[in-house]
Design a protein around this motif. Sequence first.
Motif, PDB file in Angstrom:
ATOM      1  N   SER A 187      43.008  40.241  44.409  1.00 31.01           N
ATOM      2  CA  SER A 187      43.733  39.922  45.651  1.00 31.01           C
ATOM      3  C   SER A 187      43.438  38.492  46.109  1.00 31.01           C
ATOM      4  O   SER A 187      44.206  37.888  46.833  1.00 31.01           O
ATOM      5  CB  SER A 187      43.362  40.916  46.754  1.00 31.01           C
ATOM      6  OG  SER A 187      41.981  40.797  47.061  1.00 31.01           O
ATOM      7  N   ASN A 188      42.295  37.935  45.659  1.00 31.26           N
ATOM      8  CA  ASN A 188      41.935  36.551  45.997  1.00 31.26           C
ATOM      9  C   ASN A 188      42.166  35.603  44.821  1.00 31.26           C
ATOM     10  O   ASN A 188      41.634  34.515  44.781  1.00 31.26           O
ATOM     11  CB  ASN A 188      40.454  36.483  46.408  1.00 31.26           C
ATOM     12  CG  ASN A 188      40.147  37.434  47.541  1.00 31.26           C
ATOM     13  OD1 ASN A 188      40.940  37.573  48.449  1.00 31.26           O
ATOM     14  ND2 ASN A 188      38.992  38.091  47.475  1.00 31.26           N
ATOM     15  N   SER A 189      42.911  36.075  43.824  1.00 27.80           N
ATOM     16  CA  SER A 189      43.059  35.284  42.598  1.00 27.80           C
ATOM     17  C   SER A 189      44.536  35.088  42.268  1.00 27.80           C
ATOM     18  O   SER A 189      45.395  35.837  42.736  1.00 27.80           O
ATOM     19  CB  SER A 189      42.320  36.009  41.467  1.00 27.80           C
ATOM     20  OG  SER A 189      42.916  35.782  40.236  1.00 27.80           O
ATOM     21  N   SER A 243      39.102  41.827  43.508  1.00 27.75           N
ATOM     22  CA  SER A 243      38.896  40.437  43.081  1.00 27.75           C
ATOM     23  C   SER A 243      40.231  39.755  42.791  1.00 27.75           C
ATOM     24  O   SER A 243      40.377  38.553  42.960  1.00 27.75           O
ATOM     25  CB  SER A 243      37.981  40.364  41.857  1.00 27.75           C
ATOM     26  OG  SER A 243      38.626  40.914  40.732  1.00 27.75           O
TER      27      SER A 243
END
Length: 354
Positions: A89-91, A87
Amino acid sequence: EMESKVSEGGLNVTLTIRLLMHGKEVGSIIGKKGETVKKMREESGARINISEGNCPERIVTITGPTDAIFKAFAMIAYKFEEDITNSMSNSTATSKPPVTLRLVVPASQCGSLIGKGGSKIKEIRESTGAQVQVAGDMLPNSTERAVTISGTPDAIIQCVKQICVVMLESPPKGATIPYRPKPASTPVIFAGGQAYAIQGQYAIPHPDQLTKLHQLAMQQTPFTPLGQTTPAFPDPQVGLPSCHNQVALCHCVQRGLEAITIFPCICPGLDASPPASTHELTIPNDLIGCIIGRQGTKINEIRQMSGAQIKIANATEGSSERQITITGTPANISLAQYLINARLTSEVTGMGAL
């Protein structure tokens, strides 16, 4: 000594540990087509059961010898850490949140877990590096409390080992009422004699049984304290209008409960706390028992469902009637009247309890 035996898996004791998880967490544990939970069962040797039902929360029960339980916990903790990493890695977040697990523990064992003056829980925190919090209140309708553990997967595993030692040394006292999460409820609004389930901003026609219950309510009690009329409901696709000056009730059907819980809607345009008023009823002495119920169960149910205060006067000599005083908002009073009338009707006609 027991702790070292437990840590080495040399203590051949079968334990059951219950975890409380949100739906998303459960989905992660189950995996695609149940592959993840199957792998966890096979590799740990523990039995892992997940409670059924459309609930926001689910209970995950892990049973087996202590070493199998620790393996299962390790797999769950590492899976959650993997989810956090993915999570992130997309934040844009820079600090990694800890892995958090919630255990469900009988309240009678929580004192031993906390220790005198909090000494035991402090010792567990310091020796494992995990954060441990024991909830002050019991979970609804149970004698269990939530114990929240957070930290790195390794810290959590060591923490669970120490908690298991405490649970083995201090078995639960008396009967434990396990926590069972309630199914997710959908609010329902009534208008024009029809029930509509609220889904997002739209109103979708609801199954018949609630519509019939509402029609019964309207026949039983005219809801005069509200001084309102039931309007026709607009096209469901138009969306929801304000409920101002409309008779609006919400019904929440809970699977596994006999009663249907009824409570007033707090709607846009309506005063959220209208002034309390009082209404009095007289009931024949020979029917008062069906309203009170065994050990007051029915009257307590009516109080809880309606939100009204209800007082039943003592029997007076020579009188064939008892006075009931209902205090609350107009909506509370209306619901209490309806529920009392429904009890009386079921007694007279033999329809059975609502």
